[in-house]
Design a protein around this motif. Structure first.
Motif, PDB file in Angstrom:
ATOM      1  N   HIS A   1       0.837  -1.206   0.000  1.00  0.00           N
ATOM      2  CA  HIS A   1       0.000   0.000   0.000  1.00  0.00           C
ATOM      3  C   HIS A   1       0.868   1.251   0.000  1.00  0.00           C
ATOM      4  O   HIS A   1       0.641   2.184  -0.771  1.00  0.00           O
ATOM      5  N   LEU A   2       1.871   1.252   0.860  1.00  0.00           N
ATOM      6  CA  LEU A   2       2.769   2.403   0.952  1.00  0.00           C
ATOM      7  C   LEU A   2       3.516   2.615  -0.362  1.00  0.00           C
ATOM      8  O   LEU A   2       3.643   3.743  -0.846  1.00  0.00           O
ATOM      9  N   ALA A   3       3.979   1.537  -0.982  1.00  0.00           N
ATOM     10  CA  ALA A   3       4.709   1.643  -2.248  1.00  0.00           C
ATOM     11  C   ALA A   3       3.806   2.208  -3.344  1.00  0.00           C
ATOM     12  O   ALA A   3       4.230   3.065  -4.132  1.00  0.00           O
ATOM     13  N   ILE A   4       2.560   1.773  -3.399  1.00  0.00           N
ATOM     14  CA  ILE A   4       1.609   2.274  -4.401  1.00  0.00           C
ATOM     15  C   ILE A   4       1.341   3.755  -4.169  1.00  0.00           C
ATOM     16  O   ILE A   4       1.377   4.566  -5.106  1.00  0.00           O
ATOM     17  N   LEU A   5       1.061   4.111  -2.930  1.00  0.00           N
ATOM     18  CA  LEU A   5       0.761   5.519  -2.624  1.00  0.00           C
ATOM     19  C   LEU A   5       1.956   6.414  -2.928  1.00  0.00           C
ATOM     20  O   LEU A   5       1.798   7.522  -3.447  1.00  0.00           O
ATOM     21  N   GLN A   6       3.166   5.950  -2.638  1.00  0.00           N
ATOM     22  CA  GLN A   6       4.366   6.737  -2.942  1.00  0.00           C
ATOM     23  C   GLN A   6       4.541   6.894  -4.450  1.00  0.00           C
ATOM     24  O   GLN A   6       4.893   7.973  -4.925  1.00  0.00           O
ATOM     25  N   ALA A   7       4.280   5.827  -5.198  1.00  0.00           N
ATOM     26  CA  ALA A   7       4.413   5.896  -6.660  1.00  0.00           C
ATOM     27  C   ALA A   7       3.391   6.869  -7.242  1.00  0.00           C
ATOM     28  O   ALA A   7       3.723   7.696  -8.100  1.00  0.00           O
ATOM     29  N   LEU A   8       2.143   6.789  -6.780  1.00  0.00           N
ATOM     30  CA  LEU A   8       1.112   7.711  -7.260  1.00  0.00           C
ATOM     31  C   LEU A   8       1.456   9.144  -6.881  1.00  0.00           C
ATOM     32  O   LEU A   8       1.279  10.076  -7.670  1.00  0.00           O
ATOM     33  N   ASN A   9       1.953   9.313  -5.674  1.00  0.00           N
ATOM     34  CA  ASN A   9       2.306  10.643  -5.178  1.00  0.00           C
ATOM     35  C   ASN A   9       3.417  11.286  -6.019  1.00  0.00           C
ATOM     36  O   ASN A   9       3.436  12.494  -6.210  1.00  0.00           O
ATOM     37  N   GLU A  10       4.339  10.465  -6.523  1.00  0.00           N
ATOM     38  CA  GLU A  10       5.424  10.976  -7.369  1.00  0.00           C
ATOM     39  C   GLU A  10       4.885  11.579  -8.662  1.00  0.00           C
ATOM     40  O   GLU A  10       5.505  12.472  -9.227  1.00  0.00           O
ATOM     41  N   LYS A  11       3.759  11.065  -9.135  1.00  0.00           N
ATOM     42  CA  LYS A  11       3.232  11.470 -10.437  1.00  0.00           C
ATOM     43  C   LYS A  11       2.050  12.439 -10.344  1.00  0.00           C
ATOM     44  O   LYS A  11       1.440  12.767 -11.342  1.00  0.00           O
ATOM     45  N   LYS A  12       1.707  12.885  -9.129  1.00  0.00           N
ATOM     46  CA  LYS A  12       0.523  13.725  -8.987  1.00  0.00           C
ATOM     47  C   LYS A  12       0.697  15.099  -9.612  1.00  0.00           C
ATOM     48  O   LYS A  12       1.828  15.513  -9.918  1.00  0.00           O
ATOM     49  N   ASN A  13      -0.437  15.766  -9.817  1.00  0.00           N
ATOM     50  CA  ASN A  13      -0.416  17.107 -10.395  1.00  0.00           C
ATOM     51  C   ASN A  13       0.400  18.040  -9.507  1.00  0.00           C
ATOM     52  O   ASN A  13       0.268  18.008  -8.291  1.00  0.00           O
ATOM     53  N   PRO A  14       1.251  18.881 -10.101  1.00  0.00           N
ATOM     54  CA  PRO A  14       2.071  19.785  -9.294  1.00  0.00           C
ATOM     55  C   PRO A  14       1.245  20.764  -8.469  1.00  0.00           C
ATOM     56  O   PRO A  14       1.659  21.183  -7.410  1.00  0.00           O
ATOM     57  N   SER A  15       0.040  21.107  -8.909  1.00  0.00           N
ATOM     58  CA  SER A  15      -0.780  22.092  -8.195  1.00  0.00           C
ATOM     59  C   SER A  15      -1.494  21.508  -6.986  1.00  0.00           C
ATOM     60  O   SER A  15      -2.006  22.230  -6.176  1.00  0.00           O
TER      61      SER A  15
END
Length: 142
Positions: free
Chosen positions: A127-141
């Motif tokens: 779960h943590l790995a998925i959330l970190q990966a998604l967080n890396e690609k999130k919108n800058p705003s």
């Protein structure tokens, strides 16, 4: 028995001043305990970023409410998205998400936190790995 509370810098200081090869079993045990404590502190610090994930009041809300991703990421397949990361945990993640019916990242973000958290073969580390990966690609705003 007296309790002592030490923060991360103090534990690191003590560990740095312990001999690398202690002659006594107590020294080996102390080194092990301190290393485990440092590891636990680091792990809990990583999880603080996603505190909303463990909040019971958020269990019925979709992941997309917390992580806004650009359309190109949302439209990428789970396999393509997670294959770009070096961490070997992602092979298991891809398989578990595909079995869950998440072919695209959009499908994943539409899962509620409860659904995501109860996906078979995904544990806390995944779960943590998925959330970190998604967080890396999130919108800058966001």
């Amino acid at each position: 028995m007296a309790r002592v509370a030490l923060d991360l810098p103090h534990l690191q200081y003590i560990l740095a001043h312990l001999p690398d090869h202690p002659d006594h079993m107590i020294g080996k045990q102390a080194r092990g305990i301190i290393q485990n404590s440092i590891s636990a502190i680091n792990k809990s610090n990583e999880q603080l970023e996603f505190e909303w994930f463990s909040d019971p009041s958020n269990q019925d809300l979709p992941l997309k409410n917390f992580i806004q991703l650009p359309p190109e990421v949302l439209n990428s397949s789970v396999t393509d998205f997670f294959s770009t990361f070096k961490n070997p945990v992602y092979v298991r993640v891809i398989n578990a998400l595909l079995r869950r019916g998440c072919k695209y990242i959009r499908d994943l973000t539409e899962l509620t936190i409860f659904q995501f958290g109860s996906t078979r073969n995904l544990g806390d580390r995944s779960h943590l790995a998925i959330l970190q990966a998604l967080n890396e690609k999130k919108n800058p705003s966001s």
